[in-house]
Each structure stands twice: as C-alpha cells, then as structure tokens.
Design a protein around this motif. Structure first.
Motif, PDB file in Angstrom:
ATOM      1  N   LEU A  69       0.828  -1.213   0.000  1.00 31.82           N
ATOM      2  CA  LEU A  69       0.000   0.000   0.000  1.00 31.82           C
ATOM      3  C   LEU A  69       0.858   1.257   0.000  1.00 31.82           C
ATOM      4  O   LEU A  69       0.415   2.311  -0.438  1.00 31.82           O
ATOM      5  CB  LEU A  69      -0.887   0.053   1.243  1.00 31.82           C
ATOM      6  CG  LEU A  69      -2.031  -0.935   1.372  1.00 31.82           C
ATOM      7  CD1 LEU A  69      -2.713  -0.752   2.718  1.00 31.82           C
ATOM      8  CD2 LEU A  69      -3.027  -0.766   0.244  1.00 31.82           C
ATOM      9  N   HIS A  74       3.623   8.184   1.058  1.00 31.76           N
ATOM     10  CA  HIS A  74       3.422   7.678   2.416  1.00 31.76           C
ATOM     11  C   HIS A  74       4.718   7.499   3.202  1.00 31.76           C
ATOM     12  O   HIS A  74       4.682   7.166   4.377  1.00 31.76           O
ATOM     13  CB  HIS A  74       2.696   6.327   2.368  1.00 31.76           C
ATOM     14  CG  HIS A  74       1.400   6.376   1.662  1.00 31.76           C
ATOM     15  ND1 HIS A  74       1.107   5.540   0.618  1.00 31.76           N
ATOM     16  CD2 HIS A  74       0.316   7.178   1.827  1.00 31.76           C
ATOM     17  CE1 HIS A  74      -0.097   5.815   0.168  1.00 31.76           C
ATOM     18  NE2 HIS A  74      -0.601   6.806   0.881  1.00 31.76           N
ATOM     19  N   HIS A 117      -8.025   5.437  14.324  1.00 29.10           N
ATOM     20  CA  HIS A 117      -8.434   4.412  13.364  1.00 29.10           C
ATOM     21  C   HIS A 117      -7.777   3.105  13.769  1.00 29.10           C
ATOM     22  O   HIS A 117      -6.619   3.079  14.164  1.00 29.10           O
ATOM     23  CB  HIS A 117      -7.977   4.803  11.950  1.00 29.10           C
ATOM     24  CG  HIS A 117      -8.294   3.778  10.909  1.00 29.10           C
ATOM     25  ND1 HIS A 117      -9.534   3.676  10.318  1.00 29.10           N
ATOM     26  CD2 HIS A 117      -7.539   2.799  10.353  1.00 29.10           C
ATOM     27  CE1 HIS A 117      -9.521   2.683   9.438  1.00 29.10           C
ATOM     28  NE2 HIS A 117      -8.324   2.139   9.448  1.00 29.10           N
ATOM     29  N   THR A 125      -5.960  -3.720   4.686  1.00 28.19           N
ATOM     30  CA  THR A 125      -5.597  -3.392   3.309  1.00 28.19           C
ATOM     31  C   THR A 125      -6.559  -2.388   2.673  1.00 28.19           C
ATOM     32  O   THR A 125      -6.269  -1.849   1.607  1.00 28.19           O
ATOM     33  CB  THR A 125      -5.534  -4.654   2.426  1.00 28.19           C
ATOM     34  OG1 THR A 125      -6.834  -5.240   2.360  1.00 28.19           O
ATOM     35  CG2 THR A 125      -4.537  -5.654   2.989  1.00 28.19           C
ATOM     36  N   GLN A 126      -7.675  -2.119   3.323  1.00 27.49           N
ATOM     37  CA  GLN A 126      -8.645  -1.147   2.833  1.00 27.49           C
ATOM     38  C   GLN A 126      -8.418   0.242   3.441  1.00 27.49           C
ATOM     39  O   GLN A 126      -9.135   1.188   3.127  1.00 27.49           O
ATOM     40  CB  GLN A 126     -10.072  -1.613   3.138  1.00 27.49           C
ATOM     41  CG  GLN A 126     -10.419  -2.965   2.546  1.00 27.49           C
ATOM     42  CD  GLN A 126     -10.242  -3.000   1.039  1.00 27.49           C
ATOM     43  OE1 GLN A 126     -10.730  -2.135   0.331  1.00 27.49           O
ATOM     44  NE2 GLN A 126      -9.503  -3.981   0.556  1.00 27.49           N
ATOM     45  N   THR A 127      -7.448   0.361   4.321  1.00 27.07           N
ATOM     46  CA  THR A 127      -7.168   1.632   4.982  1.00 27.07           C
ATOM     47  C   THR A 127      -6.594   2.632   3.980  1.00 27.07           C
ATOM     48  O   THR A 127      -5.620   2.334   3.285  1.00 27.07           O
ATOM     49  CB  THR A 127      -6.175   1.440   6.149  1.00 27.07           C
ATOM     50  OG1 THR A 127      -6.739   0.499   7.070  1.00 27.07           O
ATOM     51  CG2 THR A 127      -5.889   2.747   6.865  1.00 27.07           C
ATOM     52  N   ASN A 128      -7.189   3.812   3.933  1.00 28.92           N
ATOM     53  CA  ASN A 128      -6.708   4.877   3.060  1.00 28.92           C
ATOM     54  C   ASN A 128      -5.607   5.632   3.786  1.00 28.92           C
ATOM     55  O   ASN A 128      -5.878   6.560   4.562  1.00 28.92           O
ATOM     56  CB  ASN A 128      -7.872   5.806   2.677  1.00 28.92           C
ATOM     57  CG  ASN A 128      -7.435   6.945   1.794  1.00 28.92           C
ATOM     58  OD1 ASN A 128      -6.268   7.071   1.447  1.00 28.92           O
ATOM     59  ND2 ASN A 128      -8.383   7.788   1.437  1.00 28.92           N
ATOM     60  N   LEU A 129      -4.388   5.272   3.543  1.00 30.49           N
ATOM     61  CA  LEU A 129      -3.244   5.871   4.235  1.00 30.49           C
ATOM     62  C   LEU A 129      -3.076   7.340   3.892  1.00 30.49           C
ATOM     63  O   LEU A 129      -2.559   8.115   4.693  1.00 30.49           O
ATOM     64  CB  LEU A 129      -1.966   5.104   3.880  1.00 30.49           C
ATOM     65  CG  LEU A 129      -1.912   3.654   4.344  1.00 30.49           C
ATOM     66  CD1 LEU A 129      -0.665   2.971   3.802  1.00 30.49           C
ATOM     67  CD2 LEU A 129      -1.962   3.574   5.861  1.00 30.49           C
ATOM     68  N   THR A 130      -3.516   7.741   2.725  1.00 26.05           N
ATOM     69  CA  THR A 130      -3.342   9.123   2.278  1.00 26.05           C
ATOM     70  C   THR A 130      -4.041  10.109   3.216  1.00 26.05           C
ATOM     71  O   THR A 130      -3.567  11.227   3.397  1.00 26.05           O
ATOM     72  CB  THR A 130      -3.856   9.273   0.828  1.00 26.05           C
ATOM     73  OG1 THR A 130      -3.145   8.336   0.018  1.00 26.05           O
ATOM     74  CG2 THR A 130      -3.624  10.674   0.302  1.00 26.05           C
ATOM     75  N   ARG A 131      -5.136   9.707   3.852  1.00 26.90           N
ATOM     76  CA  ARG A 131      -5.813  10.624   4.777  1.00 26.90           C
ATOM     77  C   ARG A 131      -4.958  10.951   5.993  1.00 26.90           C
ATOM     78  O   ARG A 131      -5.244  11.894   6.708  1.00 26.90           O
ATOM     79  CB  ARG A 131      -7.141  10.124   5.322  1.00 26.90           C
ATOM     80  CG  ARG A 131      -7.711   8.907   4.886  1.00 26.90           C
ATOM     81  CD  ARG A 131      -9.054   8.601   5.496  1.00 26.90           C
ATOM     82  NE  ARG A 131      -9.079   8.498   6.942  1.00 26.90           N
ATOM     83  CZ  ARG A 131      -9.911   7.749   7.602  1.00 26.90           C
ATOM     84  NH1 ARG A 131     -10.801   7.035   6.978  1.00 26.90           N
ATOM     85  NH2 ARG A 131      -9.881   7.706   8.903  1.00 26.90           N
TER      86      ARG A 131
END
Length: 133
Positions: A69, A74, A117, A125-131
C-alpha cells in the motif's frame, strides 16, 4: 534461467525488474517506553502501529499487502512493527493505552495520543493511508 545464472555466475545482488521499491521503514516496537514516544510524536503527525503474529499465515499475507500500500507519498509516515509473540506485554499495553480490543493482525493509527483508526485482518488493506499523510 535462475538455475543457469547460479551455475554460471549470474549477478547475485541483482534485483528482479518487477520488484517494487519499498517506501515503508519499519520501526521495531520492543519496549514499553516507546509507547510514550509514540504518543508524543502523534501530537504533530499520525503514527501507525502494526501488530503482527509471526506464526499466522493470514497475518503474514496481510502484512505483505500492507507493505504494498505504501507509495512515495506515504514514506513520511512512522510505522511501528509489533511482534506479538515476542512482546505480548507490549501488545497488552497498546490495547489498554489506546483503548482497542486486541486483534491480529491489527493496524492502529495514533493521532493526538489516541487511536483515531484501527483495522484488523483484511480490513487493514482497505485503509486509506493518504488521509493520514
């Protein structure tokens, strides 16, 4: 051709062309004192804790997908790696300190000293790291 390269002197340190550059730099979480450091650092930037069971195939697979990811954007995220089997006492304290129920594998994102979170298993794997950048 790998067998021939090994037999006839192929380049041992050559990376496969399809190997992705990793932007994830794991920080081993091995002491209770580090939890205070994590809380302090989270006041200015989110900090991630990845809890991993080294004996679990699902945990290993999710960890690999989690690593994939990470992109260049990141790379500034601090990510702590917690080996649950060797540091169970730290895992217990993480749950208590950040008020999350233990899961494995599990990802916690700490901001301003609290977990903002958390996800477990394939939800990681569904975590939006960009936020959180």
């Amino acid at each position: 051709m790998g067998i021939f390269n090994n037999m006839f002197g192929g380049k041992e340190n050559e990376k496969p062309k399809d190997e992705k550059k990793s932007y994830l730099n794991w920080i081993p979480l091995t002491s209770l004192e580090q939890l205070a450091e994590i809380k302090e650092a989270s006041k200015t930037k989110p900090v991630l804790i990845f809890k991993h069971s080294t004996r679990c195939g699902i945990s290993r697979m999710v960890m690999k997908q989690f690593e994939n990811l990470f992109t260049e954007e990141h790379q500034s995220l601090k990510v702590y790696y917690l080996d649950l089997l060797n540091y169970r006492n730290i895992s217990d304290e993480v749950g208590y300190t950040f008020q999350v129920i233990h899961q494995s594998p599990q990802l916690l994102i700490i901001k301003n000293e609290v977990s903002v979170h958390n996800a477990s298993h394939y939800d990681i794997t569904q975590t939006n790291l960009t936020r959180f950048v």
